[in-house]
Each structure stands twice: as C-alpha cells, then as structure tokens.
Design an enzyme around this catalytic site. Structure first.
Site, PDB file in Angstrom:
ATOM      1  N   ASN A 165       0.867  -1.189   0.000  1.00  0.00           N
ATOM      2  CA  ASN A 165       0.000   0.000   0.000  1.00  0.00           C
ATOM      3  C   ASN A 165       0.897   1.230   0.000  1.00  0.00           C
ATOM      4  O   ASN A 165       2.113   1.129   0.192  1.00  0.00           O
ATOM      5  CB  ASN A 165      -0.939  -0.038   1.220  1.00  0.00           C
ATOM      6  CG  ASN A 165      -0.154   0.029   2.513  1.00  0.00           C
ATOM      7  OD1 ASN A 165       0.471   1.017   2.827  1.00  0.00           O
ATOM      8  ND2 ASN A 165      -0.156  -1.079   3.257  1.00  0.00           N
ATOM      9  N   ASP A 202      -3.588  -6.921   5.822  1.00  0.00           N
ATOM     10  CA  ASP A 202      -4.401  -7.866   6.593  1.00  0.00           C
ATOM     11  C   ASP A 202      -4.249  -9.297   6.064  1.00  0.00           C
ATOM     12  O   ASP A 202      -4.495 -10.249   6.785  1.00  0.00           O
ATOM     13  CB  ASP A 202      -5.877  -7.448   6.543  1.00  0.00           C
ATOM     14  CG  ASP A 202      -6.109  -6.188   7.364  1.00  0.00           C
ATOM     15  OD1 ASP A 202      -5.635  -6.151   8.517  1.00  0.00           O
ATOM     16  OD2 ASP A 202      -6.711  -5.224   6.854  1.00  0.00           O
ATOM     17  N   PHE A 239      -3.996   3.474  14.923  1.00  0.00           N
ATOM     18  CA  PHE A 239      -4.449   4.389  13.873  1.00  0.00           C
ATOM     19  C   PHE A 239      -5.588   3.685  13.141  1.00  0.00           C
ATOM     20  O   PHE A 239      -5.637   2.443  13.095  1.00  0.00           O
ATOM     21  CB  PHE A 239      -3.321   4.691  12.883  1.00  0.00           C
ATOM     22  CG  PHE A 239      -2.507   5.902  13.250  1.00  0.00           C
ATOM     23  CD1 PHE A 239      -1.598   5.845  14.285  1.00  0.00           C
ATOM     24  CD2 PHE A 239      -2.665   7.101  12.556  1.00  0.00           C
ATOM     25  CE1 PHE A 239      -0.847   6.959  14.636  1.00  0.00           C
ATOM     26  CE2 PHE A 239      -1.920   8.215  12.898  1.00  0.00           C
ATOM     27  CZ  PHE A 239      -1.006   8.153  13.936  1.00  0.00           C
ATOM     28  N   LYS A 290     -13.006   0.074  16.454  1.00  0.00           N
ATOM     29  CA  LYS A 290     -11.667  -0.557  16.457  1.00  0.00           C
ATOM     30  C   LYS A 290     -10.995  -0.379  17.806  1.00  0.00           C
ATOM     31  O   LYS A 290     -10.343  -1.288  18.319  1.00  0.00           O
ATOM     32  CB  LYS A 290     -10.787   0.101  15.378  1.00  0.00           C
ATOM     33  CG  LYS A 290     -10.818  -0.659  14.078  1.00  0.00           C
ATOM     34  CD  LYS A 290      -9.932  -0.037  13.022  1.00  0.00           C
ATOM     35  CE  LYS A 290     -10.405  -0.546  11.665  1.00  0.00           C
ATOM     36  NZ  LYS A 290      -9.828   0.193  10.556  1.00  0.00           N
ATOM     37  N   LYS A 300      -9.959  -3.687  19.808  1.00  0.00           N
ATOM     38  CA  LYS A 300      -8.534  -4.013  20.000  1.00  0.00           C
ATOM     39  C   LYS A 300      -8.050  -3.628  21.402  1.00  0.00           C
ATOM     40  O   LYS A 300      -6.859  -3.706  21.685  1.00  0.00           O
ATOM     41  CB  LYS A 300      -7.700  -3.317  18.909  1.00  0.00           C
ATOM     42  CG  LYS A 300      -8.091  -3.751  17.485  1.00  0.00           C
ATOM     43  CD  LYS A 300      -7.076  -3.363  16.430  1.00  0.00           C
ATOM     44  CE  LYS A 300      -7.590  -3.716  15.034  1.00  0.00           C
ATOM     45  NZ  LYS A 300      -6.557  -3.711  13.998  1.00  0.00           N
TER      46      LYS A 300
HETATM   47  O1  PMT Z   1       2.877   6.367   6.290  1.00  0.00           O
HETATM   48  P1  PMT Z   1       2.173   7.630   5.841  1.00  0.00           P
HETATM   49  O2  PMT Z   1       2.297   7.845   4.354  1.00  0.00           O
HETATM   50  O3  PMT Z   1       2.604   8.827   6.661  1.00  0.00           O
HETATM   51  O4  PMT Z   1       0.604   7.431   6.083  1.00  0.00           O
HETATM   52  C1  PMT Z   1       0.088   7.377   7.369  1.00  0.00           C
HETATM   53  C2  PMT Z   1      -1.057   6.358   7.466  1.00  0.00           C
HETATM   54  C3  PMT Z   1      -2.227   6.811   6.613  1.00  0.00           C
HETATM   55  C4  PMT Z   1      -0.587   4.981   7.039  1.00  0.00           C
HETATM   56  C5  PMT Z   1      -1.452   6.330   9.007  1.00  0.00           C
HETATM   57  O5  PMT Z   1      -1.933   7.604   9.361  1.00  0.00           O
HETATM   58  C6  PMT Z   1      -2.545   5.286   9.281  1.00  0.00           C
HETATM   59  O6  PMT Z   1      -3.715   5.545   9.203  1.00  0.00           O
HETATM   60  N1  PMT Z   1      -2.087   4.047   9.652  1.00  0.00           N
HETATM   61  C7  PMT Z   1      -3.009   2.892   9.886  1.00  0.00           C
HETATM   62  C8  PMT Z   1      -3.627   2.467   8.618  1.00  0.00           C
HETATM   63  C9  PMT Z   1      -4.357   1.177   8.730  1.00  0.00           C
HETATM   64  O7  PMT Z   1      -3.918   0.247   8.152  1.00  0.00           O
HETATM   65  O8  PMT Z   1      -5.386   1.156   9.538  1.00  0.00           O
HETATM   66  P2  PMT Z   1      -6.247  -0.201   9.826  1.00  0.00           P
HETATM   67  O9  PMT Z   1      -7.588   0.326  10.083  1.00  0.00           O
HETATM   68  O10 PMT Z   1      -6.092  -1.209   8.776  1.00  0.00           O
HETATM   69  O11 PMT Z   1      -5.614  -0.780  11.149  1.00  0.00           O
HETATM   70  C10 PMT Z   1      -5.957  -0.322  12.443  1.00  0.00           C
HETATM   71  C11 PMT Z   1      -4.773  -0.414  13.363  1.00  0.00           C
HETATM   72  O12 PMT Z   1      -4.409  -1.799  13.530  1.00  0.00           O
HETATM   73  C12 PMT Z   1      -3.550   0.300  12.882  1.00  0.00           C
HETATM   74  O13 PMT Z   1      -2.921   0.896  14.001  1.00  0.00           O
HETATM   75  C13 PMT Z   1      -2.683  -0.828  12.303  1.00  0.00           C
HETATM   76  O14 PMT Z   1      -1.294  -0.534  12.443  1.00  0.00           O
HETATM   77  C14 PMT Z   1      -3.084  -2.011  13.161  1.00  0.00           C
HETATM   78  N2  PMT Z   1      -3.020  -3.316  12.463  1.00  0.00           N
HETATM   79  C15 PMT Z   1      -3.751  -3.544  11.348  1.00  0.00           C
HETATM   80  C16 PMT Z   1      -3.704  -4.759  10.736  1.00  0.00           C
HETATM   81  C17 PMT Z   1      -2.884  -5.773  11.270  1.00  0.00           C
HETATM   82  N3  PMT Z   1      -2.787  -6.978  10.700  1.00  0.00           N
HETATM   83  N4  PMT Z   1      -2.137  -5.530  12.366  1.00  0.00           N
HETATM   84  C18 PMT Z   1      -2.216  -4.320  12.981  1.00  0.00           C
HETATM   85  O15 PMT Z   1      -1.528  -4.080  13.998  1.00  0.00           O
END
Ligand code: PMT
Length: 402
Positions: free
Chosen positions: A209, A278, A325, A339, A343
């Site tokens: 991504n 994911d 995030f 979330k 979590k």
């Molecule tokens: O890197 P940049 O270009 O500065 O961009 C920043 C960003 C947009 C990536 C950042 O601000 C952001 O939003 N990061 C989280 C993006 C994301 O994947 O969100 P999610 O909704 O899929 O995941 C939620 C949280 O669980 C996140 O903290 C993620 O790190 C965590 N996660 C998700 C999936 C997974 N398998 N393990 C995790 O720990």
C-alpha cells in the site's frame, strides 16, 4: 513539544565549511528558532556576514568593540540572551581557545561569559583533527559538559580522506532540537511502527500500500526529542531514521508481528501508525523463484490472514498504553471507535484514507477510551505527532495523580 522561539547563538569560525553553516541557519529559522550569528574575523574571509544576516534576519556580530546598543557590554548581554550556543564549524583554533580560556575575539569572549549548554561541530583537515593537541582539547571540553559532534569520515575539501568533515546541517539541527526540547517523556520507552508491509507472491512481486512511513517516523522523532527511548519498527520506506531512535526494518506483516512481540514487555507505549496488510498470498513458487506467466490466461491468488498485531497486544495488555491508527473511507468516528473497543486500546487516531497516505500533512481525530474526541485541522505530520504525544503524556500524568 513546541519550541517557542528558543534563542540559539551560532558561532561560525574560519574553515571552508563556514558556507555550510548558512544552510544550518536557514533550517534553524524554519524550525522556529531565533538564530543570532557571531563570526570570527577569519570566518568572514570565507563567507560574508551579509549572508548570515539575510538568512537570520538579525545583525551579525564580529567585532568585540562594536557597540550595537550604546552602553551595553555586548558579549555579556548576548550571553544572557542565549538558550544554546552552537559553534559550527569549530576549527582547531577555537577549540584550543575554549579549552584554555583564551578570549581574544568576540566569540571566544562570549564563550567565557556564557554558562549554558554548548554544542560544537569540529570540522578540519584529518591530521589537524587527530593531532594530540586537538584531541586533548576536545577531551577537556567534553569533561566540561560541552556536547561534541563527532565529524563524519569522508573526502575533505583539501583532498584528504578521513574524519574531519562537517556533518549534514540537518543532523546538526536534530541535535540542536534534541538539546532544546523539554524531556517530559524521559524514562519512558516507546515502540512505534511505521510504513507499509510487503507481502510477496514470488521472488519479486508483492502486495503493498502507499504508506510512506512519514507519520510513524514523525512520532518516533518527537518521542525521542522529548526524552523517550524509542524503537521504530518500520516496513520498507525511503526515509532516513530519526537520530537517536533504535531502528528495526522489517518487510512483511509476520516479520513486524515478531519484532513487535519481542519488544512488547519492555515498553511503556506502543503507537501503531503502520499500514499493515491484513492478508498475505500463499506463495506461488518455491522460495527465491519467479512465477512464470507462460501458458496462463488467468490465475487466482489465494490469501491467508496475517496476525492482527495490535489486537494481539490488546489481548495481552498490561501496563502499556496502546495507541492505534484507523484509516477509514466512511463513518470515520464510528469505525475508529469500534476498532478502539475491539482491539482494547487507550487511544485511536482516525484519518480518512484519501488524506493521510504518503503526504506531508494529515487531518485526524484523536479518539480516547473515555469516548472523548479531539478534532485536529489539516496540519503537518510533525504537528500531529506533537499533539498525539501531548495526549500520551497526559495519560501518564493522569495515572500518576490517581
Ligand atoms: O505512512 P504515511 O504515508 O505517513 O501514512 C500514514 C497512514 C495513513 C498509514 C497512518 O496515518 C494510518 O492511518 N495508519 C493505519 C492504517 C491502517 O492500516 O489502519 P487499519 O484500520 O487497517 O488498522 C488499524 C490499526 O491496527 C492500525 O494501528 C494498524 O497498524 C493495526 N493493524 C492492522 C492490521 C494488522 N494486521 N495488524 C495491525 O496491527
């Protein structure tokens, strides 16, 4: 933590690297510092005071006896108006004068009249730098508490190769900010994740991504400047790790999971800015081999779930503060709050997918466990990092006062 116009006096001495100090002034002003320059007479033979005056928007001082303000003892008044003295480049001559207390020009006189923190960036010919006299003088200064930036090795202006180069102005600025910041996170250990993960299909192709790592790197840098010990676990990016953080590069989500779990019990705060995949494809080939397209009109990728790193941390939550995030394309607050609950987090930073990826700015809402929200306008990722860490510092304070 905002710097409120901290006053830096930059001493520029007579070496060829004097011209690079002009860039340092520009960067310092951009970072919000008030920079005033004192040049030695020899430095003015390399660069004119006008260069520094234009960049710093302040009069450059060279002459001890020039009365800038009538009836004021210039070197004493200047010393009282300084939060940090930086001498860059510092020649062997100024280091010797500082070590022995010789005050025969404005800069060396200023040094004796000033009793705050001093940072020096020696830059000179390798033999001069390695000479026992220079090394002894540096040792005296270090023992006195002067912060000495080791000059990097490389090709010097005189053609020699070795230590003595002027550090990159950005690196010097980082050390300046580090010395000026209030250390409100001192004694805490942070684990920050950043960047994308790459999930390989074969030896060369992968799913990923557009995360650049900028958000996570800004958080790691801010935490480090505020005195924390910082581990930065990051997927592939083009960014240089901030000075002073312990950098752990990873590629895939599984690798990130392993590194994070190894460190979890030893940290106080985890901030997960990484965009973790994911799912990962089941490998199409033997390890190291490239998938062949010949004879195939279409093929199907089978995906398997990656571990949810943050959810695993939440299930094993001890004393750690957990900050996630959420990048959402709809129902930002509802989805982010769900979330946070699912979590088991203390805080989640919600951003729209269309705003936050691979940009220098972001617009976020900080959602806390108690259900309160803090909406932030579009701002730099550095400013967002500062706001997030203010909230984390607030959680520590809250825990202390309970
Ligand atoms: O890197 P940049 O270009 O500065 O961009 C920043 C960003 C947009 C990536 C950042 O601000 C952001 O939003 N990061 C989280 C993006 C994301 O994947 O969100 P999610 O909704 O899929 O995941 C939620 C949280 O669980 C996140 O903290 C993620 O790190 C965590 N996660 C998700 C999936 C997974 N398998 N393990 C995790 O720990």
């Amino acid at each position: 933590m905002k710097l409120e116009g901290e006053r830096v006096t930059l001493g520029v001495t007579g070496g060829i690297a004097a011209y690079k100090a002009a860039e340092l002034v520009r960067l310092g002003i951009k970072a919000g510092l008030k920079v005033r320059v004192i040049m030695t007479p020899n430095a003015t033979r390399f660069v004119t005071p006008l260069t520094f005056q234009t960049l710093s928007q302040a009069q450059v001082r060279v002459d001890t006896f020039e009365a800038v303000v009538p009836d004021r003892v210039e070197h004493v008044a200047l010393a009282q108006e300084t939060d940090l003295l930086v001498i860059a480049p510092a020649t062997a001559n100024i280091l010797a004068k500082m070590a022995r207390g010789i005050a025969d020009d404005l800069l060396s006189t200023f040094y004796l009249a000033y009793d705050g923190t001093t940072l020096v960036a020696p830059a000179m010919n390798t033999q001069m730098y390695l000479h026992p006299a220079t090394q002894e003088n540096l040792e005296i200064l270090r023992k006195r508490g002067v912060v000495v930036l080791e000059p990097p090795e490389g090709e010097l202006a005189c053609g020699d190769y070795g230590p003595g180069r002027f550090p990159e102005p950005l690196h010097i600025l980082e050390r300046i900010l580090d010395l000026l910041y209030q250390k409100d996170l001192y004694g805490k250990t942070f684990l920050v994740t950043a960047g994308p993960t790459r999930e390989y299909l074969d030896a060369v192709r992968f799913i990923s991504n557009p995360s650049s790592g900028k958000m996570g790197f800004a958080i790691a840098q801010e935490a480090r400047r505020r005195g924390a010990r910082v581990y930065l676990v990051s997927g592939p990016t083009h960014l240089e790790p901030p000075w002073g953080v312990e950098y752990i590069p990873v590629t895939s989500a599984v690798e990130m999971y392993q590194r994070v779990m190894d460190l979890y019990s030893s940290v106080d705060v985890v901030i997960k800015a990484a965009a973790v995949a994911d799912f990962r494809p089941k490998p199409l080939t033997e390890e190291g081999a490239k998938f062949k397209k010949e004879g195939k009109e279409q093929f199907f990728l089978e995906l398997e779930a990656n571990p949810d790193i943050l959810a695993t941390l939440g299930e094993n939550k001890g004393h750690q503060i957990l900050v996630g995030f959420a990048a959402e394309s709809q129902d930002l607050l509802e989805n982010a709050s769900a979330k946070l609950a699912r979590k088991n987090l203390d805080m989640i930073v919600a951003n729209e997918v269309t705003v936050g990826f691979a940009t220098d700015t972001n617009r976020v809402v900080i959602v806390k466990r108690d259900g309160t929200f803090r909406h932030l306008p579009l701002m730099s990722k550095e400013a967002i990092a500062e706001a997030i860490l203010d909230e984390v510092a607030g959680l520590f304070q809250g825990a202390r006062s309970r």
